[in-house]
Write a protein that holds these residues in place. Structure first.
Motif, PDB file in Angstrom:
ATOM      1  N   THR A 278       1.263 -13.044  -5.256  1.00  0.00           N
ATOM      2  CA  THR A 278       1.337 -11.974  -4.266  1.00  0.00           C
ATOM      3  C   THR A 278       0.209 -10.979  -4.499  1.00  0.00           C
ATOM      4  OG1 THR A 278       2.934 -10.819  -5.694  1.00  0.00           O
ATOM      5  CG2 THR A 278       3.823 -12.147  -3.907  1.00  0.00           C
TER       6      THR A 278
ATOM      7  N   GLY B 208       0.156  -8.299  -2.375  1.00  0.00           N
ATOM      8  CA  GLY B 208       0.733  -7.210  -1.600  1.00  0.00           C
ATOM      9  C   GLY B 208       2.204  -7.112  -1.947  1.00  0.00           C
ATOM     10  N   PRO B 209       3.059  -6.874  -0.967  1.00  0.00           N
ATOM     11  CA  PRO B 209       4.498  -6.773  -1.235  1.00  0.00           C
ATOM     12  C   PRO B 209       5.009  -8.033  -1.933  1.00  0.00           C
ATOM     13  CG  PRO B 209       4.006  -6.072   1.001  1.00  0.00           C
ATOM     14  CD  PRO B 209       2.743  -6.657   0.462  1.00  0.00           C
ATOM     15  N   ARG B 210       5.962  -7.830  -2.865  1.00  0.00           N
ATOM     16  CA  ARG B 210       6.517  -8.948  -3.622  1.00  0.00           C
ATOM     17  C   ARG B 210       8.022  -8.986  -3.432  1.00  0.00           C
ATOM     18  NH1 ARG B 210       4.592 -12.290  -7.678  1.00  0.00           N
ATOM     19  NH2 ARG B 210       6.161 -13.163  -9.083  1.00  0.00           N
ATOM     20  N   HIS B 211       8.521 -10.138  -2.959  1.00  0.00           N
ATOM     21  CA  HIS B 211       9.952 -10.290  -2.766  1.00  0.00           C
ATOM     22  C   HIS B 211      10.671 -10.362  -4.113  1.00  0.00           C
ATOM     23  CE1 HIS B 211       9.101 -10.896   1.450  1.00  0.00           C
ATOM     24  NE2 HIS B 211      10.392 -11.011   1.699  1.00  0.00           N
TER      25      HIS B 211
ATOM     26  N   SER C  21       6.704 -17.170  -0.165  1.00  0.00           N
ATOM     27  CA  SER C  21       6.608 -15.705  -0.150  1.00  0.00           C
ATOM     28  C   SER C  21       5.382 -15.175  -0.868  1.00  0.00           C
ATOM     29  CB  SER C  21       7.889 -15.069  -0.698  1.00  0.00           C
ATOM     30  OG  SER C  21       8.930 -15.183   0.253  1.00  0.00           O
TER      31      SER C  21
ATOM     32  N   SER D 217       1.744 -13.297  -0.466  1.00  0.00           N
ATOM     33  CA  SER D 217       1.497 -12.161   0.419  1.00  0.00           C
ATOM     34  C   SER D 217       0.035 -11.747   0.397  1.00  0.00           C
ATOM     35  CB  SER D 217       2.375 -10.957   0.051  1.00  0.00           C
ATOM     36  OG  SER D 217       2.049 -10.433  -1.214  1.00  0.00           O
ATOM     37  N   ARG D 218      -0.408 -11.323   1.581  1.00  0.00           N
ATOM     38  CA  ARG D 218      -1.748 -10.797   1.827  1.00  0.00           C
ATOM     39  C   ARG D 218      -2.822 -11.797   1.386  1.00  0.00           C
ATOM     40  NH1 ARG D 218      -0.553  -5.184   2.429  1.00  0.00           N
ATOM     41  NH2 ARG D 218       1.393  -5.215   3.636  1.00  0.00           N
TER      42      ARG D 218
ATOM     43  N   ASN E 175       7.611 -15.394   3.364  1.00  0.00           N
ATOM     44  CA  ASN E 175       6.433 -14.541   3.496  1.00  0.00           C
ATOM     45  C   ASN E 175       5.111 -15.279   3.331  1.00  0.00           C
ATOM     46  OD1 ASN E 175       5.909 -11.780   4.238  1.00  0.00           O
ATOM     47  ND2 ASN E 175       4.852 -11.572   2.279  1.00  0.00           N
TER      48      ASN E 175
ATOM     49  N   HIS F  46      14.612 -14.971   2.401  1.00  0.00           N
ATOM     50  CA  HIS F  46      14.421 -13.623   1.854  1.00  0.00           C
ATOM     51  C   HIS F  46      15.286 -13.336   0.629  1.00  0.00           C
ATOM     52  CE1 HIS F  46      14.124  -9.257   1.610  1.00  0.00           C
ATOM     53  NE2 HIS F  46      15.433  -9.177   1.743  1.00  0.00           N
TER      54      HIS F  46
END
Length: 330
Positions: free
Chosen positions: A87, A89-92, A153, A155-156, A182, A294
């Motif tokens: 990730t 960016g945001p991390r689940h 998931s 991200s970015r 994601n 999620h």
């Protein structure tokens, strides 16, 4: 007698073939009936429309002629996948703490996704390597060791230039790709990757809440063991663009979302055509996608989370079909 070899007939890319018949009502009706018409093209009566249908310049869709069977995978040696969860960016939360460098670094109980996929592979006869080290994706030769690559998931901008090139060459050589949750919030500014997702990208989501998933195609390896309707809880991603020229496998029934589907950036939802899982051939490879995944409890096995068993069957079938262990996108 000397004969002149007939020139080989060139098969046009699927995108060109579809364009040539797009004005025919009968084709449109057929695509709606088989679940291959895009969400963006508006097969229903409600929800967002005109969400884009760009041409990525590759052969894509549900026609097997878009697949390159070029002998890069020897299945007599078994099946093996690479799970990528980096990730930028945001991390689940279900990914747990960021992993160390290299391949298969130590994981803790908080790394729910990684441990769940390891267990899934062990239980179903395929090997799982996992990493968050982008250098492990630095060459196509490294990726061709795997029958499928799973982005769960991410991200970015989670790939550098070398990894982008390797992934593209891997897919063009007949590789399999599985994108979960994601993965749709990844590599926003790379059009080829957006096409790999089925011409789809995450825009926003409404409240995390229970809803009813409709299995709209029961022939695929990922859905054949699922009931027609099953309960699940998720964030229910809204997409811009929304998938086109794919085989839709499952949708969420927006009327079952008690807290509504309107997203935090005011997307109105997709109405009658809110896809949550689909598949396609893309630029020589196979791609199986789902926006679900999620909650860490989606991997529970004690029956405490409605739909967990169905979700796990869904992604297991998606992985097995993307890597060629089972029929793909039927």
């Amino acid at each position: 007698m000397t004969t002149t070899a007939r020139p080989r007939r060139r098969i046009r890319p699927l995108t060109a073939a579809l364009t040539s018949v797009a004005g025919t009502l009968g084709i449109t009706v057929a695509l709606v009936a088989t679940g291959t018409l895009s969400v963006a093209q508006g097969g229903g009566d409600r929800g967002a429309r005109q969400l884009g249908d760009p041409d990525y310049g590759v052969c894509r869709g549900v026609d097997v002629r878009c697949y390159h069977d070029w002998g890069n995978f020897d299945t007599s040696k078994g099946f093996k996948v690479l799970l990528y969860t980096r990730t930028a960016g945001p991390r689940h939360a279900n990914l747990g703490p960021a992993l160390g460098t290299g391949l298969n670094p130590p994981v803790s109980d908080a790394n729910v996704v990684q441990k769940a996929l390891l267990r899934m592979g062990s239980d179903n006869g395929f090997q799982v390597d996992y990493t968050e080290d982008v250098t492990q994706l630095a060459s196509a030769a490294a990726l061709f060791k795997y029958n499928a690559v799973i982005f769960f998931s991410t991200s970015r901008d989670t790939l550098d230039d070398a990894a982008q090139t390797s992934l593209r060459q891997y897919i063009r050589g007949g590789g399999g790709f599985v994108g979960v949750h994601n993965a749709f919030g990844t590599e926003y500014n790379w059009p080829w990757y957006e096409g790999l997702l089925g011409n789809a990208n995450f825009y926003d989501h409404g409240p995390a809440q229970p809803g009813t998933v409709r299995t709209v195609n029961s022939k695929d390896a990922s859905t054949k063991s699922l009931p027609r309707r099953w309960e699940f809880s998720d964030e229910w991603y809204n997409l811009v663009p929304a998938p086109t020229r794919v085989r839709v496998l499952a949708e969420v029934d927006e009327t079952t979302l008690a807290r509504g589907v309107k997203g935090n950036y005011h997307h109105p939802g997709h109405g009658d055509d809110h896809a949550v899982a689909w598949c396609q051939y893309y630029d020589g490879g196979r791609a199986w996608l789902t926006t679900l995944g999620h909650d860490a409890k989606a991997f529970s096995t004690d029956g405490s989370f409605p739909g967990a068993a169905e979700f796990q069957k869904l992604i297991l079938g998606g992985i097995e079909s993307a890597m060629g262990k089972k029929p793909f996108c039927t």
